[in-house]
Design a protein around this motif. Structure first.
Motif, PDB file in Angstrom:
ATOM      1  N   PRO A 223     -17.136 -17.469  -9.107  1.00 48.25           N
ATOM      2  CA  PRO A 223     -18.115 -18.450  -8.513  1.00 48.25           C
ATOM      3  C   PRO A 223     -18.011 -18.580  -7.106  1.00 48.25           C
ATOM      4  CG  PRO A 223     -16.532 -19.519  -9.590  1.00 48.25           C
ATOM      5  CD  PRO A 223     -16.121 -18.398  -9.933  1.00 48.25           C
ATOM      6  N   ASN A 224     -17.158 -18.410  -6.241  1.00 50.72           N
ATOM      7  CA  ASN A 224     -17.036 -18.487  -4.813  1.00 50.72           C
ATOM      8  C   ASN A 224     -17.179 -17.323  -4.094  1.00 50.72           C
ATOM      9  OD1 ASN A 224     -16.762 -20.123  -2.669  1.00 50.72           O
ATOM     10  ND2 ASN A 224     -14.621 -20.572  -2.751  1.00 50.72           N
ATOM     11  N   ALA A 225     -18.315 -16.348  -4.536  1.00 51.44           N
ATOM     12  CA  ALA A 225     -18.367 -15.211  -3.923  1.00 51.44           C
ATOM     13  C   ALA A 225     -19.967 -15.307  -3.613  1.00 51.44           C
ATOM     14  CB  ALA A 225     -18.234 -13.887  -5.092  1.00 51.44           C
ATOM     15  N   ASN A 226     -19.954 -14.675  -2.455  1.00 47.89           N
ATOM     16  CA  ASN A 226     -21.392 -14.379  -1.832  1.00 47.89           C
ATOM     17  C   ASN A 226     -21.883 -12.980  -1.815  1.00 47.89           C
ATOM     18  OD1 ASN A 226     -22.186 -17.349  -1.131  1.00 47.89           O
ATOM     19  ND2 ASN A 226     -20.327 -16.940   0.206  1.00 47.89           N
ATOM     20  N   TYR A 227     -22.786 -12.535  -2.020  1.00 52.04           N
ATOM     21  CA  TYR A 227     -23.179 -11.100  -2.018  1.00 52.04           C
ATOM     22  C   TYR A 227     -24.381 -10.688  -1.092  1.00 52.04           C
ATOM     23  CZ  TYR A 227     -21.174 -11.191  -6.763  1.00 52.04           C
ATOM     24  OH  TYR A 227     -20.260 -11.115  -7.705  1.00 52.04           O
ATOM     25  N   HIS A 228     -24.203  -9.870   0.034  1.00 54.13           N
ATOM     26  CA  HIS A 228     -24.828  -9.311   0.883  1.00 54.13           C
ATOM     27  C   HIS A 228     -25.298  -8.105   0.593  1.00 54.13           C
ATOM     28  CE1 HIS A 228     -23.753 -13.039   2.845  1.00 54.13           C
ATOM     29  NE2 HIS A 228     -22.714 -13.084   2.906  1.00 54.13           N
ATOM     30  N   ILE A 229     -26.540  -7.860   0.210  1.00 56.05           N
ATOM     31  CA  ILE A 229     -27.106  -6.375  -0.342  1.00 56.05           C
ATOM     32  C   ILE A 229     -27.509  -5.676   1.071  1.00 56.05           C
ATOM     33  CG2 ILE A 229     -28.317  -5.235  -1.787  1.00 56.05           C
ATOM     34  CD1 ILE A 229     -28.673  -7.470  -3.693  1.00 56.05           C
ATOM     35  N   MET A 230     -26.431  -5.068   1.768  1.00 56.78           N
ATOM     36  CA  MET A 230     -26.762  -4.370   2.988  1.00 56.78           C
ATOM     37  C   MET A 230     -25.607  -3.599   3.025  1.00 56.78           C
ATOM     38  SD  MET A 230     -26.118  -7.463   5.625  1.00 56.78           S
ATOM     39  CE  MET A 230     -27.390  -8.518   4.978  1.00 56.78           C
ATOM     40  N   THR A 231     -25.572  -2.481   3.968  1.00 57.40           N
ATOM     41  CA  THR A 231     -24.709  -1.723   4.660  1.00 57.40           C
ATOM     42  C   THR A 231     -23.661  -2.485   5.639  1.00 57.40           C
ATOM     43  OG1 THR A 231     -25.730  -0.795   6.810  1.00 57.40           O
ATOM     44  CG2 THR A 231     -26.056   0.135   4.620  1.00 57.40           C
ATOM     45  N   ALA A 232     -22.464  -1.879   5.879  1.00 58.51           N
ATOM     46  CA  ALA A 232     -21.413  -2.874   6.591  1.00 58.51           C
ATOM     47  C   ALA A 232     -22.172  -2.717   8.160  1.00 58.51           C
ATOM     48  CB  ALA A 232     -20.355  -1.854   6.565  1.00 58.51           C
ATOM     49  N   LEU A 233     -22.935  -1.477   8.564  1.00 54.23           N
ATOM     50  CA  LEU A 233     -23.448  -1.669   9.770  1.00 54.23           C
ATOM     51  C   LEU A 233     -24.556  -2.726  10.021  1.00 54.23           C
ATOM     52  CD1 LEU A 233     -23.673  -0.186  12.557  1.00 54.23           C
ATOM     53  CD2 LEU A 233     -25.299   1.499  11.526  1.00 54.23           C
ATOM     54  N   GLU A 234     -25.330  -2.881   8.885  1.00 55.15           N
ATOM     55  CA  GLU A 234     -26.565  -3.996   8.879  1.00 55.15           C
ATOM     56  C   GLU A 234     -25.729  -5.118   8.988  1.00 55.15           C
ATOM     57  OE1 GLU A 234     -30.062  -1.660   6.262  1.00 55.15           O
ATOM     58  OE2 GLU A 234     -28.205  -2.794   5.118  1.00 55.15           O
TER      59      GLU A 234
END
Length: 243
Positions: A223-234
């Motif tokens: 539950p303590n996870a945040n998802y960022h749908i992007m590349t590492a560069l972005e």
């Protein structure tokens, strides 16, 4: 805040190095006779060193001259554990990162896994492709038609599928960094190797917040996870990351 970054093959993709499990990745390419899961093993190194060394030479060493990208340079002063064996974080200037699966530009003497051994550079440039098998055996001090001899032959400094984490791969230090972290950021990893599972277990125990940076992130039961749908560069060029 003490942030720990754990990176996978997606970070090196910007440098032209294929990810392991992508469409053109290393694990999608078999040798003529064996699957990658069979090739990248201590068993194969012992029983068929020519096939083993040739596979590593073609799959990895051909990328040895690729340079670090913007993400590697951004990570150069960060608390970092990488799953990648390409050595690009070192080339970018990170003096203290942990290459938890080793580095292909280095080698060790062939040793029982519990021993601590010296890590030295591998002179891949000495390989003669016109005499590839003979040249690779000579480079790793292996006699033709013979298995590698303990404490005589050399082995690529790479953690293989049938090996386990030892102090040669700085496993205790890696675990301590996980325990000390106030936050863990996973970048470009598929969560398919033991080190990411180890980090997740420690995060669960401490309720450490985690960020997952990936254009196709793996969903985990935390539950303590945040998802960022992007590349590492972005990500490093966004307002989400720390300076």
């Amino acid at each position: 805040m003490n942030t720990l970054y754990i990176t996978g093959a997606g970070v090196s993709a910007e440098s032209g190095i294929p990810t392991f499990r992508g469409r053109d990745g290393y694990w999608t390419i078999d040798s003529e006779n064996y699957t990658p899961q069979e090739m990248a093993t201590r068993h194969m190194y012992i029983n068929n060193p020519v096939e083993f060394l040739s596979w590593y030479y073609h799959r990895f060493a051909t990328y040895r001259h690729h340079g670090p990208n913007e993400v590697h340079h951004w990570l150069a002063d960060k608390n970092l554990i990488t799953q990648n064996i390409d050595g690009l974080d070192g080339k970018a200037g990170n003096k203290h990162y942990i290459a938890i699966h080793g580095r292909l530009d280095q080698r060790t003497i062939f040793y029982p896994q519990e021993e601590i051994v010296e890590i030295i550079d591998t002179p891949w440039d000495d390989v003669d492709e016109d005499r590839l098998s003979e040249s690779l055996l000579a480079l790793f001090n292996i006699q033709q038609q013979s298995p590698p001899q303990l404490h005589q032959a050399y082995k690529p400094y790479v953690l293989l599928f049938d090996e386990y984490y030892t102090e040669n791969y700085r496993i205790s230090e890696a675990q301590q960094r996980m325990r000390d972290a106030d936050k863990i950021v996973f970048m470009g990893t598929s969560f398919s190797v033991n080190i990411t599972q180890m980090a997740l277990e420690i995060a669960y125990q401490k309720n450490t917040p985690i960020d997952i940076i990936d254009p196709e992130p793996v969903t985990i039961n935390y539950p303590n996870a945040n998802y960022h749908i992007m590349t590492a560069l972005e990500y490093i060029n966004s307002d989400l990351c720390e300076p």
